[in-house]
Scaffold this active site. Structure first.
Site, PDB file in Angstrom:
ATOM      1  N   GLY A  14       1.002  -1.084   0.369  1.00 57.28           N
ATOM      2  CA  GLY A  14       0.812   0.254   0.528  1.00 57.28           C
ATOM      3  C   GLY A  14       0.878   1.596  -0.086  1.00 57.28           C
ATOM      4  N   ASN A  16       1.594   3.352  -2.721  1.00 57.61           N
ATOM      5  CA  ASN A  16       0.919   3.991  -3.003  1.00 57.61           C
ATOM      6  C   ASN A  16      -0.575   4.430  -2.746  1.00 57.61           C
ATOM      7  OD1 ASN A  16       1.873   4.331  -6.276  1.00 57.61           O
ATOM      8  ND2 ASN A  16       1.917   2.310  -6.256  1.00 57.61           N
ATOM      9  N   MET A  92      -4.359  -7.024  -6.970  1.00 59.09           N
ATOM     10  CA  MET A  92      -3.550  -8.770  -7.634  1.00 59.09           C
ATOM     11  C   MET A  92      -3.976  -9.231  -8.693  1.00 59.09           C
ATOM     12  SD  MET A  92      -0.878  -7.065  -7.763  1.00 59.09           S
ATOM     13  CE  MET A  92       0.618  -7.791  -9.043  1.00 59.09           C
ATOM     14  N   ARG A  93      -6.312  -8.697  -8.624  1.00 59.46           N
ATOM     15  CA  ARG A  93      -6.986  -9.763  -9.250  1.00 59.46           C
ATOM     16  C   ARG A  93      -7.193  -9.378 -10.148  1.00 59.46           C
ATOM     17  NH1 ARG A  93      -7.176 -13.928  -7.017  1.00 59.46           N
ATOM     18  NH2 ARG A  93      -9.407 -14.156  -8.319  1.00 59.46           N
ATOM     19  N   ASN A 109      -5.566   2.444 -12.734  1.00 60.55           N
ATOM     20  CA  ASN A 109      -4.654   2.026 -12.187  1.00 60.55           C
ATOM     21  C   ASN A 109      -3.561   2.215 -12.006  1.00 60.55           C
ATOM     22  OD1 ASN A 109      -4.122  -1.130 -10.970  1.00 60.55           O
ATOM     23  ND2 ASN A 109      -3.716  -1.419 -13.350  1.00 60.55           N
ATOM     24  N   HIS A 111       0.728   0.726 -12.831  1.00 55.18           N
ATOM     25  CA  HIS A 111       1.266  -0.462 -13.507  1.00 55.18           C
ATOM     26  C   HIS A 111       2.692   0.502 -13.923  1.00 55.18           C
ATOM     27  CE1 HIS A 111       2.036  -4.481 -15.134  1.00 55.18           C
ATOM     28  NE2 HIS A 111       2.901  -3.966 -16.569  1.00 55.18           N
TER      29      HIS A 111
HETATM   30  C1  GAR Z   1       3.202  -1.794  -7.496  1.00 48.44           C
HETATM   31  O1  GAR Z   1       4.890  -0.753  -7.749  1.00 48.44           O
HETATM   32  C2  GAR Z   1       2.052  -0.747  -8.631  1.00 48.44           C
HETATM   33  O2  GAR Z   1       2.485  -0.548  -9.646  1.00 48.44           O
HETATM   34  C3  GAR Z   1       2.752  -2.550  -8.752  1.00 48.44           C
HETATM   35  O3  GAR Z   1       2.429  -3.770  -7.670  1.00 48.44           O
HETATM   36  C4  GAR Z   1       2.767  -1.972  -6.390  1.00 48.44           C
HETATM   37  C5  GAR Z   1       2.515  -2.264  -5.503  1.00 48.44           C
HETATM   38  O4  GAR Z   1       2.873  -1.229  -4.278  1.00 48.44           O
HETATM   39  N1  GAR Z   1       0.637  -2.574  -9.301  1.00 48.44           N
HETATM   40  C6  GAR Z   1       0.994  -4.115 -10.256  1.00 48.44           C
HETATM   41  O5  GAR Z   1       1.489  -4.692 -10.974  1.00 48.44           O
HETATM   42  C7  GAR Z   1       0.015  -4.418 -11.239  1.00 48.44           C
HETATM   43  N2  GAR Z   1      -0.411  -5.278 -11.949  1.00 48.44           N
HETATM   44  P1  GAR Z   1       2.393  -0.899  -2.822  1.00 48.44           P
HETATM   45  O6  GAR Z   1       1.015  -2.092  -2.449  1.00 48.44           O
HETATM   46  O7  GAR Z   1       3.201  -0.293  -2.467  1.00 48.44           O
HETATM   47  O8  GAR Z   1       1.659  -0.225  -3.919  1.00 48.44           O
END
Ligand code: GAR
Length: 223
Positions: A14, A16, A92-93, A109, A111
């Site tokens: 979390g 972001n 991640m779903r 989203n 990425h």
């Molecule tokens: C982030 O790097 C995000 O971009 C990625 O997961 C991480 C979550 O980090 N998302 C994906 O890969 C989606 N396909 P966080 O929980 O610290 O925000």
């Protein structure tokens, strides 16, 4: 000013989410984080959201027979909290077309790549394996196809000779924390609109296109 009631969906750390909550603490920010929702009851981000004074909930996908049953529960919860907008932040779903249809034009989203390059998982490992010199992150609207949809903002960072997936991930993540609040601000304030597959109307390129040319910039520590 009415602020857009926003839910952040997470599956893990979390960071972001933290950046979005921090931005929304400013009363002039056009979105209010009204709920943090996780599909994993043990997601570390949930405790951080709670500590920041945000309502939290978990809907454990593992107890549902199928994707749609899980999503119907999510939808009910989102309606209960009168949520108007969703930010996926490390959620991640995959969603069914039904759920995406409920939130078309109202779900972002983030990425960890410069889409359309490196859709899917392990983006930093794959960027290194392919030898790219520029990597980065993308905030985009969600459509039924995975990691597609109109792009709101991107940040590019250099790939260094001695990078590992971890050092590269940290450099990209620091930029994720910059562009996600910025993108949400643009969308929630109504400054941009979708035309075909493009998001247009940002006042200045520096609101949507970030280039971090300083290879020596120290990656930010991740908590
Ligand atoms: C982030 O790097 C995000 O971009 C990625 O997961 C991480 C979550 O980090 N998302 C994906 O890969 C989606 N396909 P966080 O929980 O610290 O925000």
């Amino acid at each position: 000013m009415t602020r857009l009631r926003t839910a952040i969906l997470i599956s893990g750390r979390g960071s972001n989410m933290d950046a979005l909550i921090a931005a929304s603490k400013d009363p002039s920010f056009p979105a209010d984080v009204a709920l943090v929702l996780s599909n994993r009851p043990d997601a570390p981000g949930l405790a951080k959201a709670k500590a920041a004074g945000v309502a939290t909930a978990a809907v454990d996908h593992k107890i549902y027979a199928g994707r749609e049953e899980f999503e119907r529960s999510l939808q009910l919860l989102l309606e209960t909290y009168r949520i108007e907008f969703i930010c996926l932040a490390g959620f991640m779903r995959m969603f069914t077309p039904w759920f995406v249809g409920q939130w078309r034009g109202r779900m972002l989203n983030i990425h960890p790549s410069l889409l359309p390059a490196f859709r899917g998982l392990d983006t930093h490992e794959r960027a290194l394996a392919d030898g790219v010199k520029i990597h980065g992150c993308t905030v985009h609207f969600v459509v039924p196809e995975m990691d597609e949809g109109p792009i709101v903002a991107q940040a590019a960072v250099p790939v260094l000779d001695d990078d590992t997936p971890q050092t590269l991930a940290a450099r990209v993540l620091a930029q994720e924390h910059v562009i996600y609040p910025m993108a949400l601000q643009l969308v929630a304030s109504g400054a941009v609109r979708i035309e075909r597959n493009r998001v247009i109307g940002a006042l200045a390129p520096h609101e949507t296109a970030f280039i971090v040319p300083d290879a020596a910039a120290a990656p930010k520590r991740i908590s």
